[in-house]
Scaffold this motif. Structure first.
Motif, PDB file in Angstrom:
ATOM      1  N   ASN A 133       0.826   3.703  75.646  1.00  0.00           N
ATOM      2  CA  ASN A 133       2.259   3.559  75.448  1.00  0.00           C
ATOM      3  C   ASN A 133       2.949   4.506  76.418  1.00  0.00           C
ATOM      4  O   ASN A 133       2.846   5.723  76.271  1.00  0.00           O
ATOM      5  CB  ASN A 133       2.642   3.885  74.003  1.00  0.00           C
ATOM      6  CG  ASN A 133       4.128   3.714  73.757  1.00  0.00           C
ATOM      7  OD1 ASN A 133       4.763   2.834  74.323  1.00  0.00           O
ATOM      8  ND2 ASN A 133       4.687   4.558  72.915  1.00  0.00           N
ATOM      9  N   TYR A 134       3.593   3.967  77.409  1.00  0.00           N
ATOM     10  CA  TYR A 134       4.293   4.758  78.419  1.00  0.00           C
ATOM     11  C   TYR A 134       5.787   4.549  78.204  1.00  0.00           C
ATOM     12  O   TYR A 134       6.313   3.491  78.506  1.00  0.00           O
ATOM     13  CB  TYR A 134       3.894   4.316  79.831  1.00  0.00           C
ATOM     14  CG  TYR A 134       2.438   4.553  80.131  1.00  0.00           C
ATOM     15  CD1 TYR A 134       2.023   5.746  80.711  1.00  0.00           C
ATOM     16  CD2 TYR A 134       1.482   3.610  79.815  1.00  0.00           C
ATOM     17  CE1 TYR A 134       0.679   5.986  80.970  1.00  0.00           C
ATOM     18  CE2 TYR A 134       0.139   3.830  80.077  1.00  0.00           C
ATOM     19  CZ  TYR A 134      -0.248   5.016  80.651  1.00  0.00           C
ATOM     20  OH  TYR A 134      -1.568   5.245  80.902  1.00  0.00           O
ATOM     21  N   ARG A 135       6.459   5.573  77.695  1.00  0.00           N
ATOM     22  CA  ARG A 135       7.900   5.457  77.454  1.00  0.00           C
ATOM     23  C   ARG A 135       8.696   5.524  78.746  1.00  0.00           C
ATOM     24  O   ARG A 135       9.794   4.990  78.818  1.00  0.00           O
ATOM     25  CB  ARG A 135       8.362   6.567  76.520  1.00  0.00           C
ATOM     26  CG  ARG A 135       7.795   6.430  75.140  1.00  0.00           C
ATOM     27  CD  ARG A 135       8.238   7.607  74.299  1.00  0.00           C
ATOM     28  NE  ARG A 135       7.452   7.668  73.098  1.00  0.00           N
ATOM     29  CZ  ARG A 135       7.963   7.794  71.901  1.00  0.00           C
ATOM     30  NH1 ARG A 135       9.254   7.876  71.745  1.00  0.00           N
ATOM     31  NH2 ARG A 135       7.181   7.851  70.856  1.00  0.00           N
ATOM     32  N   LEU A 136       8.184   6.225  79.729  1.00  0.00           N
ATOM     33  CA  LEU A 136       8.833   6.382  81.035  1.00  0.00           C
ATOM     34  C   LEU A 136      10.259   6.891  80.881  1.00  0.00           C
ATOM     35  O   LEU A 136      11.173   6.459  81.561  1.00  0.00           O
ATOM     36  CB  LEU A 136       8.793   5.061  81.823  1.00  0.00           C
ATOM     37  CG  LEU A 136       7.398   4.465  82.021  1.00  0.00           C
ATOM     38  CD1 LEU A 136       7.479   3.176  82.811  1.00  0.00           C
ATOM     39  CD2 LEU A 136       6.469   5.461  82.691  1.00  0.00           C
ATOM     40  N   ASP A 137      10.431   7.817  79.959  1.00  0.00           N
ATOM     41  CA  ASP A 137      11.745   8.386  79.663  1.00  0.00           C
ATOM     42  C   ASP A 137      11.898   9.786  80.270  1.00  0.00           C
ATOM     43  O   ASP A 137      12.362  10.700  79.634  1.00  0.00           O
ATOM     44  CB  ASP A 137      11.968   8.428  78.158  1.00  0.00           C
ATOM     45  CG  ASP A 137      10.969   9.323  77.435  1.00  0.00           C
ATOM     46  OD1 ASP A 137      10.004   9.776  78.076  1.00  0.00           O
ATOM     47  OD2 ASP A 137      11.157   9.567  76.236  1.00  0.00           O
ATOM     48  N   GLY A 138      11.480   9.906  81.499  1.00  0.00           N
ATOM     49  CA  GLY A 138      11.523  11.200  82.169  1.00  0.00           C
ATOM     50  C   GLY A 138      10.138  11.750  82.422  1.00  0.00           C
ATOM     51  O   GLY A 138       9.984  12.789  83.052  1.00  0.00           O
ATOM     52  N   SER A 139       9.116  11.071  81.903  1.00  0.00           N
ATOM     53  CA  SER A 139       7.742  11.493  82.158  1.00  0.00           C
ATOM     54  C   SER A 139       6.857  10.267  82.345  1.00  0.00           C
ATOM     55  O   SER A 139       7.255   9.148  82.037  1.00  0.00           O
ATOM     56  CB  SER A 139       7.214  12.352  81.002  1.00  0.00           C
ATOM     57  OG  SER A 139       6.822  11.536  79.917  1.00  0.00           O
ATOM     58  N   LEU A 140       5.655  10.502  82.850  1.00  0.00           N
ATOM     59  CA  LEU A 140       4.688   9.435  83.099  1.00  0.00           C
ATOM     60  C   LEU A 140       3.518   9.508  82.129  1.00  0.00           C
ATOM     61  O   LEU A 140       2.452   8.971  82.388  1.00  0.00           O
ATOM     62  CB  LEU A 140       4.167   9.548  84.538  1.00  0.00           C
ATOM     63  CG  LEU A 140       5.218   9.601  85.638  1.00  0.00           C
ATOM     64  CD1 LEU A 140       4.554   9.767  86.999  1.00  0.00           C
ATOM     65  CD2 LEU A 140       6.092   8.370  85.613  1.00  0.00           C
ATOM     66  N   VAL A 141       3.696  10.136  80.991  1.00  0.00           N
ATOM     67  CA  VAL A 141       2.627  10.416  80.048  1.00  0.00           C
ATOM     68  C   VAL A 141       2.337   9.209  79.151  1.00  0.00           C
ATOM     69  O   VAL A 141       3.243   8.537  78.682  1.00  0.00           O
ATOM     70  CB  VAL A 141       3.008  11.637  79.176  1.00  0.00           C
ATOM     71  CG1 VAL A 141       1.993  11.886  78.088  1.00  0.00           C
ATOM     72  CG2 VAL A 141       3.162  12.870  80.050  1.00  0.00           C
ATOM     73  N   ASN A 142       1.044   8.978  78.905  1.00  0.00           N
ATOM     74  CA  ASN A 142       0.600   7.996  77.924  1.00  0.00           C
ATOM     75  C   ASN A 142       0.755   8.661  76.552  1.00  0.00           C
ATOM     76  O   ASN A 142       0.104   9.657  76.268  1.00  0.00           O
ATOM     77  CB  ASN A 142      -0.854   7.604  78.190  1.00  0.00           C
ATOM     78  CG  ASN A 142      -1.400   6.601  77.194  1.00  0.00           C
ATOM     79  OD1 ASN A 142      -0.738   6.209  76.242  1.00  0.00           O
ATOM     80  ND2 ASN A 142      -2.626   6.171  77.425  1.00  0.00           N
ATOM     81  N   ASP A 143       1.610   8.110  75.693  1.00  0.00           N
ATOM     82  CA  ASP A 143       1.887   8.705  74.385  1.00  0.00           C
ATOM     83  C   ASP A 143       0.756   8.539  73.379  1.00  0.00           C
ATOM     84  O   ASP A 143       0.786   9.146  72.317  1.00  0.00           O
ATOM     85  CB  ASP A 143       3.146   8.090  73.769  1.00  0.00           C
ATOM     86  CG  ASP A 143       4.408   8.484  74.506  1.00  0.00           C
ATOM     87  OD1 ASP A 143       4.393   9.513  75.209  1.00  0.00           O
ATOM     88  OD2 ASP A 143       5.397   7.745  74.396  1.00  0.00           O
ATOM     89  N   VAL A 144      -0.224   7.690  73.668  1.00  0.00           N
ATOM     90  CA  VAL A 144      -1.321   7.468  72.735  1.00  0.00           C
ATOM     91  C   VAL A 144      -2.282   8.635  72.872  1.00  0.00           C
ATOM     92  O   VAL A 144      -2.867   8.847  73.926  1.00  0.00           O
ATOM     93  CB  VAL A 144      -2.039   6.125  72.996  1.00  0.00           C
ATOM     94  CG1 VAL A 144      -3.229   5.968  72.063  1.00  0.00           C
ATOM     95  CG2 VAL A 144      -1.066   4.979  72.825  1.00  0.00           C
ATOM     96  N   SER A 145      -2.446   9.385  71.808  1.00  0.00           N
ATOM     97  CA  SER A 145      -3.315  10.567  71.855  1.00  0.00           C
ATOM     98  C   SER A 145      -4.542  10.339  70.987  1.00  0.00           C
ATOM     99  O   SER A 145      -4.761  11.019  70.010  1.00  0.00           O
ATOM    100  CB  SER A 145      -2.549  11.807  71.404  1.00  0.00           C
ATOM    101  OG  SER A 145      -2.063  11.604  70.089  1.00  0.00           O
ATOM    102  N   SER A 146      -5.337   9.357  71.376  1.00  0.00           N
ATOM    103  CA  SER A 146      -6.526   9.029  70.586  1.00  0.00           C
ATOM    104  C   SER A 146      -7.714   9.897  70.942  1.00  0.00           C
ATOM    105  O   SER A 146      -8.755   9.812  70.305  1.00  0.00           O
ATOM    106  CB  SER A 146      -6.895   7.560  70.816  1.00  0.00           C
ATOM    107  OG  SER A 146      -7.282   7.374  72.167  1.00  0.00           O
TER     108      SER A 146
END
Length: 186
Positions: free
Chosen positions: A12-25
């Protein structure tokens, strides 16, 4: 508010100021840092908060994420704000070259195309929406593939409403999984 259902969610990439994958599995493929290629990251006012802005050449290299094959069932999508019909790649796991293998969701001439490809001419599924996306407004584009290896197993929806599809090629007999990274934009 994050209302995403986490079951089976790979990225899940929100691309709201960052390039981080929000899924922390904790999976190795989710720990790879995404990076923007061919330019500097640009974020504009989005539908909710900020959103990434792409120029048709830039893309996010998300690493070894979502390496699906032809028997896999999967879905993916994005909120997009097209400003012209030229379009470009929305999401892909293939190079942006002729005869590349993999999958891609593309905006071309105002229409959305989904490609599942081993070989472009005889071992692929290629569909395109009959409807064009409206310009200069947010549209949620979402593609689903049921693993059936035929075009009728594909749905492309705009804002939750399935679009009518034109089928250009219909049949894949080899896996389109590959070593390319997941790309967002392009």
């Amino acid at each position: 508010v994050n209302w995403t259902v986490p079951d089976g969610l790979i990225a899940n990439y929100r691309l709201d100021g960052s390039l981080v994958n929000d899924v922390s599995s904790g999976k190795k493929e989710n720990s790879v840092k995404s990076q923007l290629k061919d330019g500097e990251a640009k974020f504009l006012k989005g539908r909710l908060g900020e959103s990434a802005s792409f120029d048709g050449k830039q893309y996010i290299d998300a690493g070894d994420v979502a390496n699906f094959g032809y028997f896999d069932k999967f879905s993916f999508g994005a909120w997009i704000f097209p400003t012209g019909e030229q379009g470009g790649v929305i999401l892909s796991r293939m190079t942006d070259l002729d005869r590349a293998a993999g999958y891609s969701l593309v905006l071309k001439n105002g229409k959305v195309q989904l490609h599942l490809v081993k070989r472009w001419l005889d071992d692929s599924i290629r569909v395109e929406t009959k409807e064009r996306l409206p310009l200069n407004q947010w549209t949620h584009v979402f593609a689903t593939y049921d693993g059936s290896r035929v075009a009728k197993g594909i749905t492309i929806s705009f804002n939750g409403v399935p679009a009518t599809l034109n089928v250009h090629l219909d049949g894949i007999n080899q896996s389109f999984a590959n070593d390319e990274p997941l790309r967002i934009g392009g």
